[in-house]
Design a protein around this motif. Structure first.
Motif, PDB file in Angstrom:
ATOM      1  N   PHE A 134     -12.187  26.321  13.254  1.00  0.00           N
ATOM      2  CA  PHE A 134     -13.170  25.202  13.857  1.00  0.00           C
ATOM      3  C   PHE A 134     -12.916  23.745  12.960  1.00  0.00           C
ATOM      4  N   VAL A 135     -13.144  24.104  11.686  1.00  0.00           N
ATOM      5  CA  VAL A 135     -13.157  22.860  10.878  1.00  0.00           C
ATOM      6  C   VAL A 135     -11.593  22.265  11.086  1.00  0.00           C
ATOM      7  N   ASP A 136     -10.590  22.951  11.026  1.00  0.00           N
ATOM      8  CA  ASP A 136      -9.502  22.441  11.240  1.00  0.00           C
ATOM      9  C   ASP A 136      -9.408  21.503  12.519  1.00  0.00           C
ATOM     10  N   LEU A 137      -9.926  21.865  13.570  1.00  0.00           N
ATOM     11  CA  LEU A 137      -9.907  21.335  14.598  1.00  0.00           C
ATOM     12  C   LEU A 137     -10.786  19.869  14.679  1.00  0.00           C
ATOM     13  N   THR A 138     -11.895  20.121  14.128  1.00  0.00           N
ATOM     14  CA  THR A 138     -12.823  18.766  13.895  1.00  0.00           C
ATOM     15  C   THR A 138     -12.268  18.032  13.039  1.00  0.00           C
ATOM     16  N   MET A 139     -11.388  18.170  11.817  1.00  0.00           N
ATOM     17  CA  MET A 139     -10.895  17.190  11.121  1.00  0.00           C
ATOM     18  C   MET A 139      -9.676  16.593  12.019  1.00  0.00           C
ATOM     19  N   ALA A 140      -8.854  17.324  12.492  1.00  0.00           N
ATOM     20  CA  ALA A 140      -7.710  16.904  13.330  1.00  0.00           C
ATOM     21  C   ALA A 140      -8.255  15.866  14.398  1.00  0.00           C
ATOM     22  N   HIS A 141      -9.371  16.146  14.881  1.00  0.00           N
ATOM     23  CA  HIS A 141      -9.980  15.320  16.170  1.00  0.00           C
ATOM     24  C   HIS A 141     -10.483  14.101  15.305  1.00  0.00           C
ATOM     25  N   LYS A 142     -10.783  13.964  14.367  1.00  0.00           N
ATOM     26  CA  LYS A 142     -11.204  12.872  13.484  1.00  0.00           C
ATOM     27  C   LYS A 142     -10.258  12.115  12.663  1.00  0.00           C
ATOM     28  N   GLY A 143      -8.973  12.509  12.663  1.00  0.00           N
ATOM     29  CA  GLY A 143      -7.820  12.037  12.114  1.00  0.00           C
ATOM     30  C   GLY A 143      -7.992  12.324  10.440  1.00  0.00           C
ATOM     31  N   GLU A 144      -8.454  13.445  10.088  1.00  0.00           N
ATOM     32  CA  GLU A 144      -8.757  13.787   8.643  1.00  0.00           C
ATOM     33  C   GLU A 144      -7.730  14.813   8.108  1.00  0.00           C
ATOM     34  N   VAL A 145      -7.247  14.627   6.848  1.00  0.00           N
ATOM     35  CA  VAL A 145      -6.469  15.445   6.467  1.00  0.00           C
ATOM     36  C   VAL A 145      -6.699  15.970   5.002  1.00  0.00           C
ATOM     37  N   LYS A 146      -6.985  17.009   4.788  1.00  0.00           N
ATOM     38  CA  LYS A 146      -7.376  17.689   3.575  1.00  0.00           C
ATOM     39  C   LYS A 146      -6.311  17.858   2.616  1.00  0.00           C
ATOM     40  N   VAL A 147      -6.012  17.035   1.545  1.00  0.00           N
ATOM     41  CA  VAL A 147      -5.055  17.130   0.398  1.00  0.00           C
ATOM     42  C   VAL A 147      -5.848  17.903  -0.692  1.00  0.00           C
ATOM     43  N   ILE A 148      -4.934  18.693  -1.164  1.00  0.00           N
ATOM     44  CA  ILE A 148      -5.328  19.467  -2.664  1.00  0.00           C
ATOM     45  C   ILE A 148      -4.292  18.811  -3.570  1.00  0.00           C
ATOM     46  N   VAL A 149      -4.827  18.241  -4.642  1.00  0.00           N
ATOM     47  CA  VAL A 149      -4.055  17.880  -5.776  1.00  0.00           C
ATOM     48  C   VAL A 149      -4.232  18.786  -6.989  1.00  0.00           C
ATOM     49  N   THR A 150      -3.556  19.279  -7.685  1.00  0.00           N
ATOM     50  CA  THR A 150      -3.816  20.118  -8.740  1.00  0.00           C
ATOM     51  C   THR A 150      -2.987  19.343  -9.790  1.00  0.00           C
ATOM     52  N   THR A 151      -3.711  18.995 -11.030  1.00  0.00           N
ATOM     53  CA  THR A 151      -3.443  18.238 -12.158  1.00  0.00           C
ATOM     54  C   THR A 151      -4.050  19.086 -13.537  1.00  0.00           C
ATOM     55  N   VAL A 152      -3.485  18.785 -14.521  1.00  0.00           N
ATOM     56  CA  VAL A 152      -3.826  19.290 -15.897  1.00  0.00           C
ATOM     57  C   VAL A 152      -5.483  18.738 -16.222  1.00  0.00           C
ATOM     58  N   ILE A 153      -5.514  17.490 -16.009  1.00  0.00           N
ATOM     59  CA  ILE A 153      -6.782  16.836 -16.232  1.00  0.00           C
ATOM     60  C   ILE A 153      -7.307  16.157 -14.965  1.00  0.00           C
ATOM     61  N   PRO A 154      -8.402  15.701 -14.757  1.00  0.00           N
ATOM     62  CA  PRO A 154      -8.761  14.881 -13.705  1.00  0.00           C
ATOM     63  C   PRO A 154      -8.380  13.622 -13.477  1.00  0.00           C
ATOM     64  N   LEU A 155      -8.004  13.340 -12.426  1.00  0.00           N
ATOM     65  CA  LEU A 155      -7.323  12.028 -11.994  1.00  0.00           C
ATOM     66  C   LEU A 155      -8.344  10.710 -12.487  1.00  0.00           C
ATOM     67  N   PRO A 156      -7.791   9.717 -13.241  1.00  0.00           N
ATOM     68  CA  PRO A 156      -8.738   8.598 -13.216  1.00  0.00           C
ATOM     69  C   PRO A 156      -8.886   8.066 -11.785  1.00  0.00           C
ATOM     70  N   ALA A 157      -9.991   7.543 -11.700  1.00  0.00           N
ATOM     71  CA  ALA A 157     -10.504   6.705 -10.359  1.00  0.00           C
ATOM     72  C   ALA A 157      -9.227   5.808  -9.881  1.00  0.00           C
ATOM     73  N   GLU A 158      -8.716   5.265 -10.572  1.00  0.00           N
ATOM     74  CA  GLU A 158      -7.632   3.885 -10.137  1.00  0.00           C
ATOM     75  C   GLU A 158      -6.672   4.778  -9.692  1.00  0.00           C
ATOM     76  N   GLU A 159      -6.086   5.944 -10.491  1.00  0.00           N
ATOM     77  CA  GLU A 159      -4.992   6.627 -10.088  1.00  0.00           C
ATOM     78  C   GLU A 159      -5.316   7.609  -8.799  1.00  0.00           C
ATOM     79  N   GLU A 160      -6.480   7.906  -8.506  1.00  0.00           N
ATOM     80  CA  GLU A 160      -6.956   8.567  -7.275  1.00  0.00           C
ATOM     81  C   GLU A 160      -6.856   7.732  -6.215  1.00  0.00           C
ATOM     82  N   LYS A 161      -7.214   6.431  -6.369  1.00  0.00           N
ATOM     83  CA  LYS A 161      -7.357   5.443  -5.157  1.00  0.00           C
ATOM     84  C   LYS A 161      -5.743   5.154  -4.867  1.00  0.00           C
TER      85      LYS A 161
END
Length: 221
Positions: A134-161
């Protein structure tokens, strides 16, 4: 957590009571409303039906919140979790319990009726899987795409942007990237990006394996 406590206190007497059976009436979906994704299987069919009903009632966000609350409550209340999974509970008891508990909790009619249908059909145990579809459907309806990014350390805010903007360029304008960061020191460095069925593995670990494979291959002159 309040819902989980409510369920824990409400279910015991309902387990011991007998209730009259009743029919759940559903209205036909508006033909103009379309499901944004084609889902298959039982969970996909139930999720699609819920999406149509919630859309018709202009209650997509509210219904999604309620459905996720039910899933979370089932994880926090062992008694409710047992109730959802126990097929030996009489159908009438399951339906009546769902209607009473979630009406008292102030849930929308769409969610209550949907849960009652699941209870009537013995499908409450599949609630977690249905909620994800159901969440897949609501996200598709809103044009939302979930992206999972795996790193060794958290991305700095600027790099995330910058990464979000790059992903928007790849996915197309009009898409909203919902970025989820995961930390995994084992990748040694770089990035692993996952969305939908796609995986872009740019980790140092994978590159090292590729290099090792290349070096092990025989050299032909």
């Amino acid at each position: 957590m309040a819902l989980a406590r409510r369920l824990g206190s409400a279910l015991p007497p309902l387990f011991r009571e007998g209730f009259r059976s009743f029919a759940i009436q559903t209205k036909s979906s508006d033909a103009k409303i379309k499901v944004p994704l084609s889902l298959f299987g039982g969970s996909g069919n139930y999720a699609s039906a819920l999406f149509l009903a919630a859309s018709k009632a202009n209650a997509l966000d509210k219904v999604q919140s309620e459905i996720l609350d039910v899933v979370e409550a089932s994880k926090k209340s062992p008694l409710f979790s047992q109730f959802m999974k126990d097929s030996s509970v009489p159908r009438e008891t399951r339906v009546k319990a769902v209607q009473e508990i979630f009406s008292e909790a102030g849930f929308t009619d769409v969610t209550i009726n949907f849960l009652a249908v699941l209870a009537d059909n013995g499908r409450l145990r599949h609630m977690d899987r249905i909620s994800k579809r159901f969440v897949d459907l609501t996200m598709a309806h809103k044009g939302e795409v979930k992206v999972i990014v795996t790193t060794v350390i958290p991305l700095p805010a600027e790099e995330e942007k910058e990464l979000k903007q790059t992903l928007v360029d790849i996915l197309g304008q009009g898409k909203t990237v919902l970025l989820e960061q995961k930390i995994d020191p084992s990748i040694l460095g770089g990035l692993v990006i996952e969305f939908g069925q796609k995986v872009f593995d740019m980790s140092i670990k994978t590159r090292a394996k590729q290099m090792e494979k290349f070096l092990r291959e025989p050299v032909h002159f």
